[in-house]
Structures are given as structure tokens and as C-alpha cells.
Design a protein around this motif. Structure first.
Motif, PDB file in Angstrom:
ATOM      1  N   LYS A  10       0.818  -1.221   0.000  1.00 54.12           N
ATOM      2  CA  LYS A  10       0.000   0.000   0.000  1.00 54.12           C
ATOM      3  C   LYS A  10       0.854   1.274   0.000  1.00 54.12           C
ATOM      4  CE  LYS A  10      -3.900  -2.196   2.348  1.00 54.12           C
ATOM      5  NZ  LYS A  10      -4.885  -2.062   3.437  1.00 54.12           N
ATOM      6  N   TYR A  50     -12.986  -2.959  -2.675  1.00 52.11           N
ATOM      7  CA  TYR A  50     -13.432  -2.752  -1.295  1.00 52.11           C
ATOM      8  C   TYR A  50     -14.957  -2.630  -1.208  1.00 52.11           C
ATOM      9  CZ  TYR A  50      -8.616  -2.143   0.341  1.00 52.11           C
ATOM     10  OH  TYR A  50      -7.297  -2.352   0.688  1.00 52.11           O
ATOM     11  N   HIS A  53     -16.784  -2.892   2.002  1.00 48.47           N
ATOM     12  CA  HIS A  53     -16.580  -1.844   3.023  1.00 48.47           C
ATOM     13  C   HIS A  53     -17.298  -0.545   2.642  1.00 48.47           C
ATOM     14  CE1 HIS A  53     -13.808  -4.111   5.390  1.00 48.47           C
ATOM     15  NE2 HIS A  53     -12.898  -4.217   4.444  1.00 48.47           N
ATOM     16  N   PHE A  58     -15.115   4.516   7.336  1.00 46.94           N
ATOM     17  CA  PHE A  58     -13.748   4.798   6.886  1.00 46.94           C
ATOM     18  C   PHE A  58     -13.564   4.652   5.380  1.00 46.94           C
ATOM     19  CE2 PHE A  58     -13.729   0.302   8.396  1.00 46.94           C
ATOM     20  CZ  PHE A  58     -13.346  -0.344   7.225  1.00 46.94           C
ATOM     21  N   LEU A  62     -10.343   5.524   3.266  1.00 46.98           N
ATOM     22  CA  LEU A  62      -9.594   4.387   2.712  1.00 46.98           C
ATOM     23  C   LEU A  62      -9.274   4.634   1.236  1.00 46.98           C
ATOM     24  CD1 LEU A  62      -8.503   1.459   2.927  1.00 46.98           C
ATOM     25  CD2 LEU A  62     -10.842   0.653   2.528  1.00 46.98           C
ATOM     26  N   THR A  92      -5.458  -7.321  10.677  1.00 49.53           N
ATOM     27  CA  THR A  92      -5.705  -6.009  10.060  1.00 49.53           C
ATOM     28  C   THR A  92      -5.123  -4.842  10.842  1.00 49.53           C
ATOM     29  OG1 THR A  92      -7.722  -6.829   9.056  1.00 49.53           O
ATOM     30  CG2 THR A  92      -7.533  -4.440   9.244  1.00 49.53           C
ATOM     31  N   ARG A 103       2.802  -6.234   9.743  1.00 49.49           N
ATOM     32  CA  ARG A 103       2.018  -5.171  10.401  1.00 49.49           C
ATOM     33  C   ARG A 103       2.481  -4.951  11.833  1.00 49.49           C
ATOM     34  NH1 ARG A 103      -3.558  -7.466   7.830  1.00 49.49           N
ATOM     35  NH2 ARG A 103      -3.674  -6.152   5.969  1.00 49.49           N
ATOM     36  N   ALA A 110      -5.184   0.796  11.945  1.00 50.47           N
ATOM     37  CA  ALA A 110      -6.113  -0.120  11.268  1.00 50.47           C
ATOM     38  C   ALA A 110      -6.141   0.175   9.776  1.00 50.47           C
ATOM     39  CB  ALA A 110      -7.518   0.036  11.857  1.00 50.47           C
ATOM     40  N   GLN A 111      -5.964   1.443   9.420  1.00 43.44           N
ATOM     41  CA  GLN A 111      -6.046   1.841   8.007  1.00 43.44           C
ATOM     42  C   GLN A 111      -4.701   1.749   7.292  1.00 43.44           C
ATOM     43  OE1 GLN A 111      -8.476   4.482   5.315  1.00 43.44           O
ATOM     44  NE2 GLN A 111      -7.728   5.827   6.918  1.00 43.44           N
ATOM     45  N   ASN A 113      -2.061   0.005   7.092  1.00 42.41           N
ATOM     46  CA  ASN A 113      -1.561  -1.292   7.576  1.00 42.41           C
ATOM     47  C   ASN A 113      -0.644  -1.983   6.571  1.00 42.41           C
ATOM     48  OD1 ASN A 113      -3.510  -2.021   5.772  1.00 42.41           O
ATOM     49  ND2 ASN A 113      -4.695  -3.298   7.175  1.00 42.41           N
ATOM     50  N   VAL A 115       0.057  -3.605   3.972  1.00 43.47           N
ATOM     51  CA  VAL A 115      -0.245  -4.539   2.876  1.00 43.47           C
ATOM     52  C   VAL A 115      -1.692  -5.018   2.953  1.00 43.47           C
ATOM     53  CG1 VAL A 115       2.070  -5.490   2.505  1.00 43.47           C
ATOM     54  CG2 VAL A 115       0.627  -6.484   4.228  1.00 43.47           C
ATOM     55  N   HIS A 116      -2.195  -5.417   1.803  1.00 39.09           N
ATOM     56  CA  HIS A 116      -3.443  -6.173   1.729  1.00 39.09           C
ATOM     57  C   HIS A 116      -3.086  -7.587   1.297  1.00 39.09           C
ATOM     58  CE1 HIS A 116      -7.450  -7.499   0.478  1.00 39.09           C
ATOM     59  NE2 HIS A 116      -6.840  -7.979  -0.588  1.00 39.09           N
TER      60      HIS A 116
HETATM   61  P1  CMP Z   1      -7.227  -4.488   3.907  1.00 41.10           P
HETATM   62  O1  CMP Z   1      -6.673  -5.806   4.346  1.00 41.10           O
HETATM   63  O2  CMP Z   1      -6.747  -3.942   2.607  1.00 41.10           O
HETATM   64  O3  CMP Z   1      -8.814  -4.584   3.870  1.00 41.10           O
HETATM   65  C1  CMP Z   1      -9.664  -3.510   4.107  1.00 41.10           C
HETATM   66  C2  CMP Z   1      -8.930  -2.262   4.527  1.00 41.10           C
HETATM   67  O4  CMP Z   1      -9.735  -1.283   5.156  1.00 41.10           O
HETATM   68  C3  CMP Z   1      -7.896  -2.639   5.576  1.00 41.10           C
HETATM   69  O5  CMP Z   1      -6.871  -3.410   5.045  1.00 41.10           O
HETATM   70  C4  CMP Z   1      -7.531  -1.262   6.111  1.00 41.10           C
HETATM   71  O6  CMP Z   1      -6.640  -0.546   5.250  1.00 41.10           O
HETATM   72  C5  CMP Z   1      -8.899  -0.572   6.068  1.00 41.10           C
HETATM   73  N1  CMP Z   1      -9.554  -0.623   7.406  1.00 41.10           N
HETATM   74  C6  CMP Z   1     -10.005  -1.709   8.042  1.00 41.10           C
HETATM   75  N2  CMP Z   1     -10.537  -1.380   9.238  1.00 41.10           N
HETATM   76  C7  CMP Z   1     -10.409  -0.033   9.326  1.00 41.10           C
HETATM   77  C8  CMP Z   1     -10.773   0.909  10.320  1.00 41.10           C
HETATM   78  N3  CMP Z   1     -11.374   0.543  11.449  1.00 41.10           N
HETATM   79  N4  CMP Z   1     -10.501   2.215  10.096  1.00 41.10           N
HETATM   80  C9  CMP Z   1      -9.910   2.584   8.951  1.00 41.10           C
HETATM   81  N5  CMP Z   1      -9.535   1.724   7.980  1.00 41.10           N
HETATM   82  C10 CMP Z   1      -9.783   0.429   8.154  1.00 41.10           C
END
Ligand code: CMP
Length: 155
Positions: A10, A50, A53, A58, A62, A92, A103, A110-111, A113, A115-116
Motif C-alpha cells: 500500500k 473494497y 466496506h 472509513f 480508505l 488487520t 504489520r 487499522a487503516q 496497515n 499490505v493487503h
Molecule cells: P485491507 O486488508 O486492505 O482490507 C480492508 C482495509 O480497510 C484494511 O486493510 C484497512 O486498510 C482498512 N480498514 C479496516 N478497518 C479499518 C478501520 N477501522 N478504520 C480505517 N480503515 C480500516
């Protein structure tokens, strides 16, 4: 069918010069890189990737984060790939991840982080198809070299 997963390295990782560190952890573990590219992700791809989500508070943040610089996309291959990659990556929220995981070592967020990683083999195949054309994935080695010297060097 060999097991594969999609990794997105990321914007926070690129902006913090962590690309080599992250790739090296996957390589040292013995996972095989079969696809690798740099891309800027736009709204269309991000909204698809995404989609689950889209109602979260968020989501807008994001998308802004994921567009803040290019990302590196890589496809990794190996046995038990989902589980092994998720152990290397950690959960996460960076602040809940064990030291020693990507991580755990590099994220307190949380955001942001780093890598996905795909969460199942089924989703991995969908995500790989989303970002890679079949011709961008490679099957190798074509020849088993011994990597000590080439027979052609011995005259
Ligand atoms: P990822 O594994 O790419 O999957 C969804 C993404 O949403 C996650 O990693 C984070 O980058 C983001 N994310 C997940 N939870 C939160 C949160 N509580 N607040 C902000 N971003 C989040």
C-alpha cells in the motif's frame, strides 16, 4: 491448481521506503513471486475491490489513502498460501499484530496497515483476475539451473 494469493503493497509502505523489506520477507519464507507490477488505483477498481466496506465510515478515507501514491501488486504462489501469508502479514489492525509480522513491525494503524492480502483462495482468484491479465502471470523456472557455474564457462 497451485495456490496463489494477491498482495497489495500500500501507499504507506511505498512512502516509507519499505518495499524491499516487505518483498524480502515473502521471498525468504520461500514464496514464489509469479506476478509483480506498479499501478495507480482509481475509484472504479477501489470501489470494486473494497465493495464489502462501502458502507463503513472509513470508506472515503480508505479510498483517499489508497490513491495517495501508486501501489505494488504482486501474486505469490506456494502451499497453504493464504495461511502462511496471513501469518507473515499479521491481523488487520497493526496495533494488534505480533512483533515479527509485517504489520506488527511497521504499523500502529487499522487503516495504514502496509499490505493487503487475500483472505481465502476463492477471493484470491477473484482479486488476481481483477488486477492481472493472464499474460502477466509467469510459470517458471523453465530450466533447472544449478546456479554454481554454467557448463559453457568450462572450456
Ligand atoms: P485491507 O486488508 O486492505 O482490507 C480492508 C482495509 O480497510 C484494511 O486493510 C484497512 O486498510 C482498512 N480498514 C479496516 N478497518 C479499518 C478501520 N477501522 N478504520 C480505517 N480503515 C480500516
Amino acid at each position: 491448481m497451485k495456490e496463489r494469493t494477491l498482495i497489495i503493497i500500500k501507499p504507506d509502505a511505498l512512502q516509507r521506503n519499505l518495499l524491499g523489506e516487505i518483498i524480502s520477507r515473502f521471498e525468504k519464507k520461500g514464496l514464489k513471486i509469479i506476478g509483480f507490477k506498479m499501478m495507480e488505483l482509481g475509484d472504479v477498481l477501489l470501489e470494486e475491490h473494497y465493495a464489502h466496506h462501502k458502507d463503513k465510515s472509513f470508506f472515503a478515507g480508505l479510498k483517499r489513502f489508497m490513491k495517495s501514491s501508486p501501489v505494488i501488486l504482486t501474486v505469490l504462489e506456494g502451499p497453504n498460501i493464504i495461511k502462511s501469508v496471513r501469518l507473515i502479514v499479521g491481523p488487520t489492525r497493526g496495533y494488534e499484530a505480533d512483533a515479527g509480522s509485517i504489520r506488527g513491525d511497521f504499523s500502529m494503524s487499522a487503516q495504514y496497515n502496509i499490505v493487503h492480502a487475500s483472505d481465502s483462495l476463492e477471493n484470491a482468484e477473484i482479486e488476481i483476475r481483477r488486477f492481472f491479465a493472464p499474460g502477466e502471470l509467469f510459470d517458471y523456472p523453465k530450466v533447472d539451473f544449478e546456479w554454481i557455474y554454467s557448463e559453457e564457462e568450462i572450456k
